[in-house]
Write an enzyme that holds these catalytic residues in place. Structure first.
Site, PDB file in Angstrom:
ATOM      1  N   TYR A 176       0.835  -1.203   0.000  1.00  0.00           N
ATOM      2  CA  TYR A 176       0.000   0.000   0.000  1.00  0.00           C
ATOM      3  C   TYR A 176       0.866   1.248   0.000  1.00  0.00           C
ATOM      4  O   TYR A 176       0.667   2.166  -0.810  1.00  0.00           O
ATOM      5  CB  TYR A 176      -0.923  -0.015   1.215  1.00  0.00           C
ATOM      6  CG  TYR A 176      -1.733   1.262   1.376  1.00  0.00           C
ATOM      7  CD1 TYR A 176      -2.696   1.606   0.446  1.00  0.00           C
ATOM      8  CD2 TYR A 176      -1.526   2.105   2.466  1.00  0.00           C
ATOM      9  CE1 TYR A 176      -3.448   2.764   0.583  1.00  0.00           C
ATOM     10  CE2 TYR A 176      -2.271   3.269   2.620  1.00  0.00           C
ATOM     11  CZ  TYR A 176      -3.234   3.587   1.679  1.00  0.00           C
ATOM     12  OH  TYR A 176      -3.962   4.744   1.824  1.00  0.00           O
ATOM     13  N   ASN A 182      -4.486   8.551  10.111  1.00  0.00           N
ATOM     14  CA  ASN A 182      -5.786   7.893  10.181  1.00  0.00           C
ATOM     15  C   ASN A 182      -6.879   8.963  10.285  1.00  0.00           C
ATOM     16  O   ASN A 182      -6.936   9.698  11.266  1.00  0.00           O
ATOM     17  CB  ASN A 182      -5.843   6.968  11.398  1.00  0.00           C
ATOM     18  CG  ASN A 182      -4.824   5.856  11.324  1.00  0.00           C
ATOM     19  OD1 ASN A 182      -5.046   4.857  10.670  1.00  0.00           O
ATOM     20  ND2 ASN A 182      -3.684   6.037  11.981  1.00  0.00           N
TER      21      ASN A 182
END
Length: 385
Positions: free
Chosen positions: A103, A132
């Site tokens: 990723y 996040n």
């Protein structure tokens, strides 16, 4: 302004679209999973800027990272080149772009493609390496710990915490959206006025909060318990404010309300609404016509009364000098009445209808140390209606 938003149906995209709808003269062109890459040149026609949110983060096969992150971004860069004009691009990358995983590598490749475009053509590029992201409308049980915790805790579903001390970095979705919009507007306005847009490169997406997993789980459980204790966390500023807003956004409709205790007697009812750790508590009470409530004094506790319905007479008596004072107020003319330490006080309903009074006290009532001492005002007076 005409904006192309890739990934418009995603978590950040949904929030962004709503914010854009609040701004006049914004036209949004959406690129979603329903679109094909070869549509990009056409979609870019007359677009002023691009906010590139589309990407893959939970594929069935790692190869999808390359296709959904790197290849899509390369195609976007090529489509922008074909326009032969400056089109600012804001890109949502990830803090994992500097990590050696599938990723992260795909996000780094996308960044490199955008930076290469900027270097070769001068096209403005702004990269947000997001931590996040949390906030409303994030899908639970997918790739957001906060979303999953909120969803489960509200529904009494156990959460899994493998390491309470593990630290995570978080950014709030509204902060991300605000910074992206500011970035786009500054660049577009500069181009329209023949000025140099802000330099390409990496941009900070608002405050970044570093918290432990244990702290987040504990805070969310406090939010849940506050419906029983009535004690609210400090939800007015900073991270706690944003986390609480996120938590509440996961309430199912059947949990939009909750009951609070009501204490009643022949005088009326008393209901506590909200308590705070360091700013007192809020409540209300009623009184039938002719009823007097209170008749006590405090040494340190202070209160504010607001009659919101009916007519009231407040009586005060100084505990040392025996000085007496009274005043009248009613719900038609909102007026705060303060109780003063060292003065006994009471309130009488001098109207014909039920009286409703809102009350704030500067401390949570403590049955072990109530700082409330009975002492009727006991002054002869004519109660006026």
């Amino acid at each position: 302004m005409k904006l192309l938003i890739t990934g418009a149906n995603g978590f950040v995209g949904k929030n962004l679209i709503i914010h854009l709808g609040e701004i006049d003269d914004i036209e949004v062109i959406s690129f979603t999973r329903e679109n094909k890459i070869d549509e990009l040149p056409h979609l870019l026609n007359k677009v002023d800027a691009v906010i590139h949110l589309a990407g893959v983060n939970r594929p069935k096969d790692d190869y999808e990272f390359q296709v959904g992150n790197a290849d899509l971004t390369v195609a976007l860069c090529e489509a922008v080149k074909q326009q032969a004009r400056a089109i600012p691009i804001v890109f949502s990358s990830s803090i994992q772009a500097d990590r050696n995983n599938a990723y992260g590598c795909s996000k780094k490749a996308a960044e490199d493609a955008l930076l290469s475009l900027s270097e070769k053509t001068g096209n403005p590029v702004y990269i947000f390496r997001l931590a996040n992201v949390f906030g409303k409308w994030c899908k639970p049980n997918y790739n957001s710990m906060v979303a999953t915790f909120c969803h489960n805790i509200i529904r009494d579903i156990p959460i899994q915490v493998h390491d309470e001390t593990a630290e995570v970095q978080l950014v709030y979705v509204d902060d991300v959206v605000r910074m992206m919009l500011e970035c786009v507007q500054d660049a577009v306005n500069a181009i329209r006025t023949n000025k140099m847009p802000p330099a390409s490169g990496f941009v900070q997406a608002g405050p970044v909060y570093t918290k432990t997993v244990g702290h987040i789980a504990q805070q969310l459980n406090f939010f849940k318990e506050s419906r029983n204790t009535l004690i609210s966390e400090r939800v007015g500023t900073g991270f706690t404010r944003k986390l609480y807003s996120t938590y509440v956004s996961y309430l199912p409709t059947d949990k939009f309300t909750y009951s609070v205790p009501k204490y009643g007697d022949e005088r009326g009812v008393f209901v506590e609404m909200l308590k705070t750790p360091d700013a007192g508590q809020f409540s209300y009470f009623t009184a039938h016509s002719g009823i007097t409530r209170g008749g006590h004094y405090h040494h340190t506790k202070t209160e504010k009364f607001l009659v919101i319905k009916g007519k009231a007479c407040f009586g005060f008596r100084h505990m040392v000098t025996d000085e007496f004072y009274e005043l009248f107020t009613d719900g038609e003319n909102p007026e705060i009445v303060e109780t003063v330490p060292g003065w006994s006080h009471d309130i009488t309903n001098v109207g014909d209808d039920e009286m409703v009074v809102m009350l704030w006290a500067n401390e949570i009532f403590d049955r072990e140390n109530p700082d409330t001492y009975a002492s009727p005002v006991a002054q002869p007076r004519e109660l006026k209606k």
